[in-house]
Design a protein around this motif. Structure first.
Motif, PDB file in Angstrom:
ATOM      1  N   LYS A  85      35.040  46.128  43.687  1.00 37.04           N
ATOM      2  CA  LYS A  85      34.354  45.206  42.786  1.00 37.04           C
ATOM      3  C   LYS A  85      34.315  45.751  41.358  1.00 37.04           C
ATOM      4  O   LYS A  85      34.427  45.010  40.404  1.00 37.04           O
ATOM      5  CB  LYS A  85      32.938  44.948  43.301  1.00 37.04           C
ATOM      6  CG  LYS A  85      32.237  43.832  42.564  1.00 37.04           C
ATOM      7  CD  LYS A  85      31.328  43.028  43.463  1.00 37.04           C
ATOM      8  CE  LYS A  85      30.739  41.843  42.739  1.00 37.04           C
ATOM      9  NZ  LYS A  85      29.436  41.454  43.295  1.00 37.04           N
ATOM     10  N   TYR A  86      34.149  47.068  41.228  1.00 32.30           N
ATOM     11  CA  TYR A  86      34.059  47.696  39.904  1.00 32.30           C
ATOM     12  C   TYR A  86      35.098  48.818  39.837  1.00 32.30           C
ATOM     13  O   TYR A  86      34.983  49.811  40.559  1.00 32.30           O
ATOM     14  CB  TYR A  86      32.652  48.254  39.675  1.00 32.30           C
ATOM     15  CG  TYR A  86      31.581  47.237  39.984  1.00 32.30           C
ATOM     16  CD1 TYR A  86      31.236  46.255  39.051  1.00 32.30           C
ATOM     17  CD2 TYR A  86      30.937  47.236  41.225  1.00 32.30           C
ATOM     18  CE1 TYR A  86      30.276  45.302  39.339  1.00 32.30           C
ATOM     19  CE2 TYR A  86      29.968  46.283  41.523  1.00 32.30           C
ATOM     20  CZ  TYR A  86      29.646  45.323  40.582  1.00 32.30           C
ATOM     21  OH  TYR A  86      28.695  44.380  40.877  1.00 32.30           O
ATOM     22  N   LEU A  87      36.102  48.633  38.973  1.00 26.17           N
ATOM     23  CA  LEU A  87      37.184  49.619  38.895  1.00 26.17           C
ATOM     24  C   LEU A  87      37.300  50.165  37.481  1.00 26.17           C
ATOM     25  O   LEU A  87      37.215  49.413  36.506  1.00 26.17           O
ATOM     26  CB  LEU A  87      38.512  48.966  39.309  1.00 26.17           C
ATOM     27  CG  LEU A  87      39.745  49.873  39.208  1.00 26.17           C
ATOM     28  CD1 LEU A  87      39.697  50.992  40.249  1.00 26.17           C
ATOM     29  CD2 LEU A  87      41.027  49.073  39.359  1.00 26.17           C
ATOM     30  N   GLY A  88      37.500  51.483  37.393  1.00 24.06           N
ATOM     31  CA  GLY A  88      37.728  52.102  36.101  1.00 24.06           C
ATOM     32  C   GLY A  88      39.166  51.921  35.654  1.00 24.06           C
ATOM     33  O   GLY A  88      39.471  51.071  34.821  1.00 24.06           O
ATOM     34  N   PHE A  89      40.072  52.689  36.240  1.00 25.70           N
ATOM     35  CA  PHE A  89      41.464  52.707  35.782  1.00 25.70           C
ATOM     36  C   PHE A  89      42.441  52.679  36.947  1.00 25.70           C
ATOM     37  O   PHE A  89      42.253  53.395  37.929  1.00 25.70           O
ATOM     38  CB  PHE A  89      41.749  53.999  34.998  1.00 25.70           C
ATOM     39  CG  PHE A  89      40.833  54.233  33.837  1.00 25.70           C
ATOM     40  CD1 PHE A  89      41.146  53.732  32.575  1.00 25.70           C
ATOM     41  CD2 PHE A  89      39.655  54.966  33.995  1.00 25.70           C
ATOM     42  CE1 PHE A  89      40.303  53.963  31.498  1.00 25.70           C
ATOM     43  CE2 PHE A  89      38.812  55.198  32.916  1.00 25.70           C
ATOM     44  CZ  PHE A  89      39.140  54.694  31.657  1.00 25.70           C
ATOM     45  N   ASP A  90      43.491  51.887  36.826  1.00 24.04           N
ATOM     46  CA  ASP A  90      44.660  52.029  37.695  1.00 24.04           C
ATOM     47  C   ASP A  90      45.541  53.116  37.097  1.00 24.04           C
ATOM     48  O   ASP A  90      45.795  53.120  35.882  1.00 24.04           O
ATOM     49  CB  ASP A  90      45.443  50.713  37.779  1.00 24.04           C
ATOM     50  CG  ASP A  90      44.888  49.792  38.859  1.00 24.04           C
ATOM     51  OD1 ASP A  90      44.418  50.308  39.894  1.00 24.04           O
ATOM     52  OD2 ASP A  90      44.922  48.564  38.674  1.00 24.04           O
ATOM     53  N   ALA A 125      34.891  52.330  41.972  1.00 19.35           N
ATOM     54  CA  ALA A 125      35.765  53.505  41.949  1.00 19.35           C
ATOM     55  C   ALA A 125      36.260  53.734  40.529  1.00 19.35           C
ATOM     56  O   ALA A 125      36.619  52.780  39.831  1.00 19.35           O
ATOM     57  CB  ALA A 125      36.953  53.314  42.894  1.00 19.35           C
ATOM     58  N   LEU A 126      36.270  54.984  40.123  1.00 19.49           N
ATOM     59  CA  LEU A 126      36.744  55.282  38.771  1.00 19.49           C
ATOM     60  C   LEU A 126      38.252  55.096  38.668  1.00 19.49           C
ATOM     61  O   LEU A 126      38.751  54.580  37.671  1.00 19.49           O
ATOM     62  CB  LEU A 126      36.377  56.718  38.362  1.00 19.49           C
ATOM     63  CG  LEU A 126      36.788  57.049  36.926  1.00 19.49           C
ATOM     64  CD1 LEU A 126      35.953  56.264  35.921  1.00 19.49           C
ATOM     65  CD2 LEU A 126      36.700  58.539  36.649  1.00 19.49           C
ATOM     66  N   LEU A 127      38.990  55.541  39.703  1.00 16.27           N
ATOM     67  CA  LEU A 127      40.448  55.534  39.647  1.00 16.27           C
ATOM     68  C   LEU A 127      41.035  54.864  40.887  1.00 16.27           C
ATOM     69  O   LEU A 127      40.436  54.890  41.952  1.00 16.27           O
ATOM     70  CB  LEU A 127      40.984  56.978  39.590  1.00 16.27           C
ATOM     71  CG  LEU A 127      40.461  57.881  38.483  1.00 16.27           C
ATOM     72  CD1 LEU A 127      40.894  59.325  38.750  1.00 16.27           C
ATOM     73  CD2 LEU A 127      40.970  57.422  37.124  1.00 16.27           C
ATOM     74  N   ARG A 128      42.215  54.277  40.705  1.00 13.97           N
ATOM     75  CA  ARG A 128      42.944  53.719  41.842  1.00 13.97           C
ATOM     76  C   ARG A 128      44.429  53.916  41.601  1.00 13.97           C
ATOM     77  O   ARG A 128      44.907  53.769  40.478  1.00 13.97           O
ATOM     78  CB  ARG A 128      42.632  52.228  41.985  1.00 13.97           C
ATOM     79  CG  ARG A 128      43.410  51.541  43.118  1.00 13.97           C
ATOM     80  CD  ARG A 128      42.971  50.106  43.324  1.00 13.97           C
ATOM     81  NE  ARG A 128      43.291  49.280  42.157  1.00 13.97           N
ATOM     82  CZ  ARG A 128      42.978  47.985  42.052  1.00 13.97           C
ATOM     83  NH1 ARG A 128      42.318  47.378  43.021  1.00 13.97           N
ATOM     84  NH2 ARG A 128      43.299  47.303  40.963  1.00 13.97           N
TER      85      ARG A 128
END
Ligand code: IMP
Ligand code: MG
Length: 185
Positions: A146-151, A131-134
């Motif tokens: 597993k793969y995160l862009g930015f909180d 996910a790009l954003l959270r």
């Protein structure tokens, strides 16, 4: 990007086009390494994940495949309904496949929690999430990413696939929409 945007609807650009590109370079390198000896199916969630899927997939080797689902957990406003419906299902048979769900944003987590369970039940060899954003402060259900862009902060954002009432998806960056633009919808 040479095109000039009218920035008056946004209070802030949260993630620039350059920052997105650099982050996708990192995420793609990790994904390529992790799936080096596996056949990988990227599953994009329409319509929000179109941009992140397009840019992530172009950083993948040509044997990596794409498929698409459309689910609905939101109306045209800015609040989650908590109800997930399949609007368009996958074409691919997931039996034995390594699936990576590609999402724009994890807000409450309701959509992805439901989707990972749904795809696992179809006999996939593995199901992971990129996910790009959270928005950590909005989490209702915990979804392992597993793969995160930015909180990002718990604000309503648009751009890079994310919409408000179908507008703003084409922006190459992620921006905070001024509350007066969406009112109390
Ligand atoms: P969740 O089920 O609450 O995690 O919501 C997931 C979906 O809601 C995302 O895939 C988006 O399509 C949408 N969404 C959540 N937050 C935002 C936002 O800030 N702007 C635009 N769409 C959002
Ligand atoms: Mg979405």
């Amino acid at each position: 990007m040479s095109f000039q945007y009218d920035m008056s609807d946004f209070s802030e650009v949260l993630v620039s086009e350059n920052a997105i590109g650099r982050k996708l370079d990192e995420m793609a390198a990790e994904i390529r390494a992790d799936y080096a000896d596996k056949d990988l199916l990227l599953v994009g969630v329409l319509k929000g994940a179109v941009m992140v899927m397009a840019d992530l997939a172009r950083r993948m080797p040509p044997a990596v495949q794409m498929d698409w689902m459309a689910v609905s957990s939101y109306g045209s406003g800015t609040k989650s309904s908590g109800v997930v419906r399949i609007l368009k299902d996958l074409d691919a048979d997931l039996t034995g496949r390594h699936v990576l769900i590609v999402e724009d944003i994890i807000d409450t987590g309701v959509t992805l929690s439901w989707l990972t369970g749904n795809l696992r039940s179809r006999g996939a060899a593995s199901v992971e999430v990129a996910a790009l954003l959270r928005k950590p402060a909005a989490a209702v259900v915990d979804v392992p990413v597993k793969y995160l862009g930015f909180d990002i902060p718990n604000q309503f954002v648009v751009g890079y696939g994310l919409d408000f009432a179908e507008d703003y998806r084409t922006l190459p960056f992620v921006a905070v929409l001024k509350p007066e633009v969406y009112g109390d919808k």
